[in-house]
Design a protein around this motif. Sequence first.
Motif, PDB file in Angstrom:
ATOM      1  N   PHE A  98       0.820  -1.212   0.000  1.00  0.00           N
ATOM      2  CA  PHE A  98       0.000   0.000   0.000  1.00  0.00           C
ATOM      3  C   PHE A  98       0.854   1.262   0.000  1.00  0.00           C
ATOM      4  N   ALA A  99       2.059   1.203   0.562  1.00  0.00           N
ATOM      5  CA  ALA A  99       2.966   2.350   0.455  1.00  0.00           C
ATOM      6  C   ALA A  99       3.292   2.616  -1.019  1.00  0.00           C
ATOM      7  N   VAL A 100       3.566   1.542  -1.766  1.00  0.00           N
ATOM      8  CA  VAL A 100       3.811   1.682  -3.205  1.00  0.00           C
ATOM      9  C   VAL A 100       2.555   2.206  -3.898  1.00  0.00           C
ATOM     10  N   GLY A 101       1.392   1.739  -3.447  1.00  0.00           N
ATOM     11  CA  GLY A 101       0.139   2.206  -4.029  1.00  0.00           C
ATOM     12  C   GLY A 101      -0.080   3.696  -3.831  1.00  0.00           C
ATOM     13  N   TYR A 102       0.116   4.175  -2.611  1.00  0.00           N
ATOM     14  CA  TYR A 102      -0.037   5.618  -2.357  1.00  0.00           C
ATOM     15  C   TYR A 102       0.992   6.411  -3.156  1.00  0.00           C
ATOM     16  N   TRP A 103       2.218   5.905  -3.218  1.00  0.00           N
ATOM     17  CA  TRP A 103       3.298   6.568  -3.953  1.00  0.00           C
ATOM     18  C   TRP A 103       2.980   6.629  -5.446  1.00  0.00           C
ATOM     19  N   GLU A 104       2.372   5.561  -5.968  1.00  0.00           N
ATOM     20  CA  GLU A 104       2.082   5.482  -7.399  1.00  0.00           C
ATOM     21  C   GLU A 104       0.856   6.299  -7.794  1.00  0.00           C
ATOM     22  N   ILE A 105      -0.079   6.493  -6.887  1.00  0.00           N
ATOM     23  CA  ILE A 105      -1.331   7.158  -7.230  1.00  0.00           C
ATOM     24  C   ILE A 105      -1.318   8.658  -6.932  1.00  0.00           C
ATOM     25  N   ASP A 106      -0.727   9.062  -5.817  1.00  0.00           N
ATOM     26  CA  ASP A 106      -0.797  10.464  -5.400  1.00  0.00           C
ATOM     27  C   ASP A 106      -0.245  11.403  -6.463  1.00  0.00           C
ATOM     28  N   ARG A 107      -1.036  12.395  -6.834  1.00  0.00           N
ATOM     29  CA  ARG A 107      -0.679  13.459  -7.786  1.00  0.00           C
ATOM     30  C   ARG A 107      -0.202  12.948  -9.139  1.00  0.00           C
TER      31      ARG A 107
END
Length: 197
Positions: A98-107
């Motif tokens: 999920f850290a990768v998910g937030y990093w990949e999706i944000d902005r």
Amino acid sequence: MLALQLAVPADILNAPRWILPACGAALLVPLVWANPFHLRRDEPWLRWVALALLAVMILVNAIYLTGLIVYLTTGNANNGAVLVRAALLIWVTNVVAFAVGYWEIDRGGPFARAPEHEREMERPDLLFPQMTADIPGWEGWLPGFTDYLFVAFTAATAFSPTDTMPLTARVKTQMGIQSSISFLTIAVVAARAVNVL
């Protein structure tokens, strides 16, 4: 994450353990091929491959959690060390995925956020404290992977956002799924493992 999934004890899932991580590794090849060392190329199809890889990783982790719960309910779960190891691996994989998910999706993703590419960023999906306060030295601050890892860690331990607030429905959904996986892993599996030990 692939290595963590391979380390889940074989007792948990009655299937060859290499199949699910191999699917994830197959999706990883085009990402490494396009940007082996640094984000230099921005291809829309690469972003979709990255998101598909992430979805596969989260799905595989949920399959392992389901296998662990089934293992617990069949009455064969008498080895506390296996339960604790499996629960820990599933929980850590959950945080990293999920850290990768937030990093990949944000902005719009890491390429869109990188200042050297001079590309207009999408609206923020997460509201970090540094974005809300006018603190000297923090002007123009952009989150890095460590910031997203912290968001994922706190969501997995508190089962809710802490200092960084989700703004969009897609991140709220992600955080809800992550907290649910974490809660099931800790509440159901870890509690049984402690009883066995």
